[in-house]
Design a protein around this motif. Structure first.
Motif, short mmCIF file in Angstrom:
data_model
loop_
_atom_site.label_atom_id
_atom_site.label_comp_id
_atom_site.label_asym_id
_atom_site.label_seq_id
_atom_site.Cartn_x
_atom_site.Cartn_y
_atom_site.Cartn_z
N THR A 203 0.83 -1.21 0.00
CA THR A 203 0.00 0.00 0.00
C THR A 203 0.86 1.25 0.00
O THR A 203 1.81 1.37 0.78
CB THR A 203 -0.93 0.01 1.23
OG1 THR A 203 -1.74 -1.17 1.22
CG2 THR A 203 -1.82 1.24 1.23
N GLN A 227 -3.28 4.03 -2.07
CA GLN A 227 -3.21 3.42 -3.39
C GLN A 227 -2.56 2.05 -3.30
O GLN A 227 -1.81 1.75 -2.36
CB GLN A 227 -2.39 4.29 -4.35
CG GLN A 227 -2.93 5.68 -4.59
CD GLN A 227 -2.00 6.51 -5.46
OE1 GLN A 227 -0.80 6.26 -5.50
NE2 GLN A 227 -2.55 7.48 -6.17
N ASP A 228 -2.83 1.22 -4.29
CA ASP A 228 -2.11 -0.04 -4.42
C ASP A 228 -0.69 0.26 -4.88
O ASP A 228 -0.48 1.00 -5.85
CB ASP A 228 -2.81 -0.95 -5.42
CG ASP A 228 -2.10 -2.28 -5.57
OD1 ASP A 228 -2.31 -3.15 -4.70
OD2 ASP A 228 -1.33 -2.44 -6.53
N LEU A 235 -7.26 2.45 -3.81
CA LEU A 235 -7.69 1.19 -3.22
C LEU A 235 -9.19 0.96 -3.40
O LEU A 235 -9.99 1.88 -3.23
CB LEU A 235 -7.36 1.15 -1.72
CG LEU A 235 -5.90 1.13 -1.31
CD1 LEU A 235 -5.77 0.91 0.19
CD2 LEU A 235 -5.11 0.06 -2.06
N LYS A 236 -9.53 -0.27 -3.74
CA LYS A 236 -10.92 -0.65 -3.86
C LYS A 236 -11.33 -1.66 -2.78
O LYS A 236 -12.49 -2.06 -2.72
CB LYS A 236 -11.19 -1.25 -5.25
CG LYS A 236 -10.97 -0.26 -6.39
CD LYS A 236 -11.27 -0.90 -7.74
CE LYS A 236 -11.06 0.10 -8.88
NZ LYS A 236 -11.32 -0.51 -10.22
N ASP A 237 -10.37 -2.06 -1.95
CA ASP A 237 -10.65 -3.06 -0.93
C ASP A 237 -10.50 -2.51 0.48
O ASP A 237 -10.27 -3.26 1.43
CB ASP A 237 -9.74 -4.28 -1.11
CG ASP A 237 -8.25 -3.91 -1.17
OD1 ASP A 237 -7.94 -2.72 -1.03
OD2 ASP A 237 -7.43 -4.83 -1.36
N LEU A 238 -10.65 -1.19 0.63
CA LEU A 238 -10.58 -0.57 1.96
C LEU A 238 -11.89 -0.82 2.68
O LEU A 238 -12.97 -0.52 2.17
CB LEU A 238 -10.31 0.92 1.82
CG LEU A 238 -9.96 1.68 3.10
CD1 LEU A 238 -8.66 1.17 3.70
CD2 LEU A 238 -9.86 3.18 2.82
N ALA A 274 -11.12 5.84 -1.47
CA ALA A 274 -9.72 5.51 -1.19
C ALA A 274 -9.03 6.57 -0.34
O ALA A 274 -7.80 6.62 -0.27
CB ALA A 274 -8.95 5.32 -2.49
N ARG A 296 -7.27 -2.99 5.03
CA ARG A 296 -7.30 -3.32 3.61
C ARG A 296 -7.60 -4.81 3.45
O ARG A 296 -6.73 -5.66 3.60
CB ARG A 296 -5.96 -2.96 2.95
CG ARG A 296 -6.01 -3.22 1.45
CD ARG A 296 -4.76 -2.83 0.72
NE ARG A 296 -4.95 -3.11 -0.70
CZ ARG A 296 -4.01 -3.01 -1.63
NH1 ARG A 296 -2.79 -2.61 -1.30
NH2 ARG A 296 -4.29 -3.31 -2.88
#
Length: 310
Positions: A203, A227-228, A235-238, A274, A296
């Protein structure tokens, strides 16, 4: 049998918003486990580390600044004026977990039996080295009769401060400062890094401030853009972390560390997917270190940054 010693805490009372604490009595159903799992991410997050898995149904703190719109207003609760003592081994070896016992009493020395749960825990314990190199957030387990127990890991020799955050039933929230010493030569503190973009595991975190210069006593908006690290994409998995979008512990570089150097906030609601936003203020000029913690996809990211307050 190992030698132990007991230290008295320096105790302060924090008057915070009533919305931050749920009125759940603790004395009725104390948990039976002796200590918390020090390998769980919420209980073993060192500075800049990425923990293996998120602890479920728990929380990582509270906001003592009362500056967020979700926490407007001040609590009318009076102080419990509780006294806290810690019992720990007389000799602590770096990187070897040791048992800690924390006893909460009234001014007459009588054990306090009931506590209110706040942010899903009865006590939050921030363990930080006085040079601010290491950071750990653990949740002691209530054993009844005013006693909390937990294991803690001290990664290197030196002085440590333990900020014990708890709420006696029906009273205002308190923070007590406990001290521990680990024998040996302390490592040389690294140069303070004021970089605003850092990578923590997979991250990348970018710290943005609402103003170019942070002024003492003025509210400042702190934005963690996440961000990845591989793709540089937001990030889409936060996920929510212990009931919030994130949590932030801030300590002023000071010797010795005291309760006045400690700030703890949780994130604002309704912010971009994000990004995690905090609002706080800094009481004195100087260098401060911040540890933001985020979930995450069930892994806790601990992102640390320094800021300079004028």
């Amino acid at each position: 049998m190992k030698d132990f010693f007991t230290a008295l805490a320096i105790t302060s009372t924090l008057v915070i918003t009533q919305a931050c604490a749920s009125q759940v009595k603790s004395g009725e159903t104390p948990r039976s486990t002796t200590v918390s799992n020090v390998n769980s991410p919420a209980s073993h997050n060192m500075s800049g580390s990425q923990a293996p898995k998120a602890e479920k149904n728990s929380h990582d703190g509270h906001n003592i600044n009362n500056s967020q719109e979700e926490h407007s207003g001040h609590s009318k609760l009076e102080s419990a004026n509780a006294i806290v003592k810690i019992t720990l081994p007389a000799k602590i070896t770096p990187k070897i977990p040791v048992p800690l016992a924390i006893d909460v009493t009234d001014k007459e020395g009588k054990a306090i039996a009931n506590f209110d749960q706040f942010q899903e825990k009865l006590m939050h314990l921030i363990v930080v080295s006085d040079d601010l190199q290491s950071f750990n957030h653990i949740h002691p387990i209530y054993k009844g009769n005013g006693r909390f127990e937990v294991e803690a890991n001290f990664p290197h020799p030196g002085s440590y401060s333990l900020f014990s955050d708890y709420k006696v039933a029906g009273k205002a929230e308190q923070v007590s400062v406990l001290k521990a010493e680990v024998p040996g030569n302390s490592p040389t503190a690294p140069k303070i890094d004021l970089a605003t973009t850092k990578t923590f595991g997979n991250t990348k975190a970018n710290l943005k401030l609402s103003q170019p210069t942070i002024k003492t006593g003025q509210e400042v908006h702190l934005i963690f853009n996440l961000q990845d690290a591989a793709s540089n994409q937001p990030l889409k998995d936060l996920k929510p972390y212990l009931g919030e979008r994130g949590h932030l512990v801030i300590l002023k570089q000071s010797s010795p560390l005291t309760q006045a150097d400690y700030i703890h906030a949780h994130a604002m609601k309704n912010t971009p997917a994000a990004e995690v936003h905090f609002i706080t203020s800094f009481p004195k000029p100087g260098k401060y270190k911040m540890w933001g913690q985020f979930n995450r996809n069930e892994r806790i990211i601990t992102a640390d940054f320094w800021v300079d307050v004028q």
